[in-house]
Design an enzyme around this catalytic site. Sequence first.
Site, PDB file in Angstrom:
ATOM      1  N   HIS A 192       0.736  -1.234  -0.054  1.00 12.45           N
ATOM      2  CA  HIS A 192       0.090   0.020   0.028  1.00 12.45           C
ATOM      3  C   HIS A 192       0.748   1.214  -0.116  1.00 12.45           C
ATOM      4  O   HIS A 192       0.271   2.233  -0.457  1.00 12.45           O
ATOM      5  CB  HIS A 192      -0.956  -0.083   1.277  1.00 12.45           C
ATOM      6  CG  HIS A 192      -2.262  -0.724   0.948  1.00 12.45           C
ATOM      7  ND1 HIS A 192      -2.339  -1.948   0.972  1.00 12.45           N
ATOM      8  CD2 HIS A 192      -3.482  -0.450   0.404  1.00 12.45           C
ATOM      9  CE1 HIS A 192      -3.444  -2.464   0.921  1.00 12.45           C
ATOM     10  NE2 HIS A 192      -4.353  -1.324   0.467  1.00 12.45           N
ATOM     11  N   GLY A 193       2.073   1.177   0.417  1.00 12.73           N
ATOM     12  CA  GLY A 193       2.778   2.392   0.209  1.00 12.73           C
ATOM     13  C   GLY A 193       4.321   2.174   0.885  1.00 12.73           C
ATOM     14  O   GLY A 193       4.469   1.296   1.805  1.00 12.73           O
TER      15      GLY A 193
END
Length: 457
Positions: A309-310
């Site tokens: 996600h990041g």
Amino acid sequence: MVFSSLFFTFAFLPVTIILYYSLGKNLRNIVLLIASLFFYAWGEPVYVLLMCGSIIINYCIGILLGRDDIIRGKRKYYLIISLVFNLGCLGYFKYSGMIISTVAPLLPIGISFYTFQTLSYVIDVYRKKIRPQRSLILFALYITMFPQLVAGPIVNYADIESQLSDRIITVKEFHLGMRGFLCGLAKKVLLANNIGMLWSEVKAIPSIEISASMAWAGIIAFAFQIYFDFSGYSDMAIGLGKIFGFRFKGNFLYPYISQSISEFWRRWHISLGSWFKEYVYIPLGGSRVGKGKLIRNLFVVWFLTGLWHGASWNFVLWGLYFGILILIEKLFLHKSMEGLPKVVRHIYSLLFIVIGWVFFEFTTLTDIFGFLQTMFGGGVNIILQVQEIAKLKSYAILYVICTVAALPLPMKLALSFKKVHYNIYELAVKVYYCILIFLLTGYMVNSTYNPFIYFRF
């Protein structure tokens, strides 16, 4: 380019549709491929070369893996080359700054999504689950198709293999696709953008200065924002797919009605959860293993889910937070939860889901635990201040609309009404979409606040 921009909605999409349907069936894939490359190159022309390189390398590896005369050792060798190349590109562009604490290169848009699509393709060819695609154009179209290129859903090759070369396009499907796109656009610009403005204001205030109630109101606003932002984009992507004759699987199924954290993740970002289940969790042994290996499997999957996600450690923390909750449910709470009233299970789920968004949204431990402390009464101001009450009053109607829109109830009522009053329902739907187009156009022309949370995933 994003779907909620004026250029995409009123220029790129209409021109692409006109060319797609006017140039004949034999040229449709070419039109869609060129449009997709233009869509991708609109903001970052350099990285389209990276994507083309990835397409050619994975296409060649797929062809080599599909040869009948290839020996087993070489098949594994080609698979490893593909894994190293795809994960290497993703790691370099997305995580190099996080790992070596230096300036990271600009993240190519959509690289997390198209990397997972190419990986699933190569792995499935290696497993002999699918035959390699012989047409470079069709393979490139599978990777670059603009409806799902930037933010998914992640589409497995096996699900659209036959549609790439031969798909049936009907007026009904086209109509449904347009409706799906408009509904997704409404989720994004009318709900996510507006409720997101409240969260932007709350987040800008030092957490120690806001009341506990305002902190909860803010993070709930963010919970609505990220849901309508991402699910709206998925609805638009699925609707666009239908317009061009493709049928993508759904990516969200009312996640906030879940009665457990496990159920939440079966309803939220379904294509990502399915990908990790099929290509990581099950190969590790899944759930049919001892407790030690189950803990390992869940740790690996949720560490990777968070990291995907990041490129920031708060995402890893966020992933592990949910991994621990799911582990606790599997080992201790599963049977006892079944005996609890639905409302209790629902409150439990929402409570931990909303807390989880704090880990997702704040990047430092200081900010994360500072905000959590405020939420649970550890700030200077415990009671709502006058200006906070006024602020919440101005957003009260939007909270109600967001709550109703996040439930399946409106759809159930509409379908029930349709069974009894079909003609009135059809007329009401036409009026509804006319009003929606008017509102969306007005909002997009006048609004300058149009963030997209998942744009650079």
